[in-house]
Design an enzyme around this catalytic site. Structure first.
Site, PDB file in Angstrom:
ATOM      1  CD  GLU A   4      18.070  62.196  46.521  1.00 53.51           C
ATOM      2  OE1 GLU A   4      18.891  61.297  46.267  1.00 53.51           O
ATOM      3  OE2 GLU A   4      16.953  61.990  47.022  1.00 53.51           O
ATOM      4  CD  GLU A  53      16.241  61.243  38.213  1.00 51.71           C
ATOM      5  OE1 GLU A  53      16.848  61.164  37.123  1.00 51.71           O
ATOM      6  OE2 GLU A  53      16.782  61.017  39.315  1.00 51.71           O
ATOM      7  CG  ASP A  59      26.344  58.481  34.939  1.00 51.03           C
ATOM      8  OD1 ASP A  59      27.433  57.880  34.980  1.00 51.03           O
ATOM      9  OD2 ASP A  59      25.494  58.294  34.056  1.00 51.03           O
ATOM     10  CE  LYS A  97      33.750  53.081  28.119  1.00 49.08           C
ATOM     11  NZ  LYS A  97      33.226  52.883  26.750  1.00 49.08           N
ATOM     12  CG  ASP A 146      29.124  52.925  43.830  1.00 47.97           C
ATOM     13  OD1 ASP A 146      29.159  53.934  43.099  1.00 47.97           O
ATOM     14  OD2 ASP A 146      28.542  51.870  43.498  1.00 47.97           O
ATOM     15  CB  THR A 161      19.164  52.166  46.656  1.00 56.06           C
ATOM     16  OG1 THR A 161      20.522  52.387  46.215  1.00 56.06           O
ATOM     17  CG2 THR A 161      18.630  53.437  47.305  1.00 56.06           C
ATOM     18  CG  PHE A 167      20.981  51.573  41.715  1.00 58.42           C
ATOM     19  CD1 PHE A 167      21.302  51.213  40.419  1.00 58.42           C
ATOM     20  CD2 PHE A 167      19.679  51.922  42.009  1.00 58.42           C
ATOM     21  CE1 PHE A 167      20.344  51.211  39.431  1.00 58.42           C
ATOM     22  CE2 PHE A 167      18.707  51.921  41.027  1.00 58.42           C
ATOM     23  CZ  PHE A 167      19.042  51.555  39.727  1.00 58.42           C
ATOM     24  CD  GLU A 168      24.561  52.457  50.021  1.00 60.43           C
ATOM     25  OE1 GLU A 168      25.343  52.520  50.989  1.00 60.43           O
ATOM     26  OE2 GLU A 168      23.480  53.087  49.962  1.00 60.43           O
TER      27      GLU A 168
END
Length: 270
Positions: free
Chosen positions: A91, A116, A166, A170, A202, A249, A251-252
């Protein structure tokens, strides 16, 4: 894990150190990267996690210059690192490791690698993995590009996961998005024939970009069919069912609460 545009979550502004480029080996300038590294100071709980679990789960690699770089000569020997030969699932940008932990618990026959750049997330993941005794997980602090460009052997990955990278919303920052034709070539290099690249986002325009990139590649085929192009409906043909191996999560949940649809995609390496 970072919010859109690289903003850190839950950190005081004085604790941030954001960069959007990494030096190239040999002083050959700087390369634009797809992440904004946003770190806090090492907390006592993080130091304890590193002391208790770091030797078992954190990988130490030769670096080029930047902290998140990987020396071009470095290579993963999965058999040595995991102590066995098994399907490798990687991942990229795993945040605090919910999907990594779920994969390792559900599939003890897999070797699971989390990559990460955000250290607080890495330490959170280390605590989760170590406290659960997940011997089939290794963690690496590194940029995805050199990891896929040289460090991972060709055809060594059964599944590559890129969940909620990410979005750099913009337009002038779209060049920093990870999923691009160049990165697709690197992904194709490391995924074994027949292996899978699972993605989720998303942000609808990023979803369209992912589809355009991968539908335009001769090295991947959409497992769920459909055709690319702008104006693509995130819930239409070609979208994958929600991947059960991806835990929901916060964030989702936040994206859903803000009215954004979640797009899952699955492509097979041909």
């Amino acid at each position: 894990m970072t919010e859109p545009g690289g903003r850190s979550v839950g950190l005081d502004a004085q604790e941030r150190s954001v960069g959007v480029a990494e030096p190239l080996p040999g002083g050959r300038g700087r390369r634009i990267v797809s992440f904004a590294r946003t770190d806090a100071r090492l907390q006592p709980k993080d130091a304890r996690a590193i002391e208790r679990y770091g030797s078992a789960h954190l990988l130490d690699v030769d670096r080029a210059e930047a902290r998140t770089s990987v020396a071009p000569s470095a290579r993963l020997d999965a058999g040595a690192v995991f102590g066995r030969v098994a399907p490798l699932v990687v991942e990229i940008g795993c945040g605090s490791g919910d999907a990594v932990v779920a994969a390792a618990e559900a599939h003890p026959d897999w070797n699971v690698l989390g990559v990460e750049v955000y250290r607080p997330g890495l330490w959170d993941m280390l605590r989760k993995v170590g406290s659960r005794g997940l011997d089939n997980v290794r963690l690496l602090e590194a940029d995805a590009v050199p990891v896929c460009e040289t460090w991972l052997p060709e055809g060594s990955v059964r599944e590559l996961w890129t969940f909620f990278p990410d979005p750099w919303p913009k337009k002038r920052h779209h060049k920093r998005r990870l999923v691009s034709p160049a990165f697709a070539r690197l992904a194709a290099r490391v995924i074994e024939p027949g292996g899978l690249w699972r993605l989720a986002t998303d942000w609808s325009d990023y979803g369209e970009q992912m589809r355009e990139v991968l539908d335009g590649s001769s090295e991947f085929v959409n497992v769920h069919g459909g055709s690319g192009g702008s104006g693509y409906d995130a819930v239409g043909a070609g979208a994958a069912p929600r991947f059960e191996g991806r835990p929901l999560t916060r964030f989702e949940r936040r994206g859903i609460a803000e009215g954004r649809e979640i797009l899952d995609l699955t492509y097979r390496r041909v």
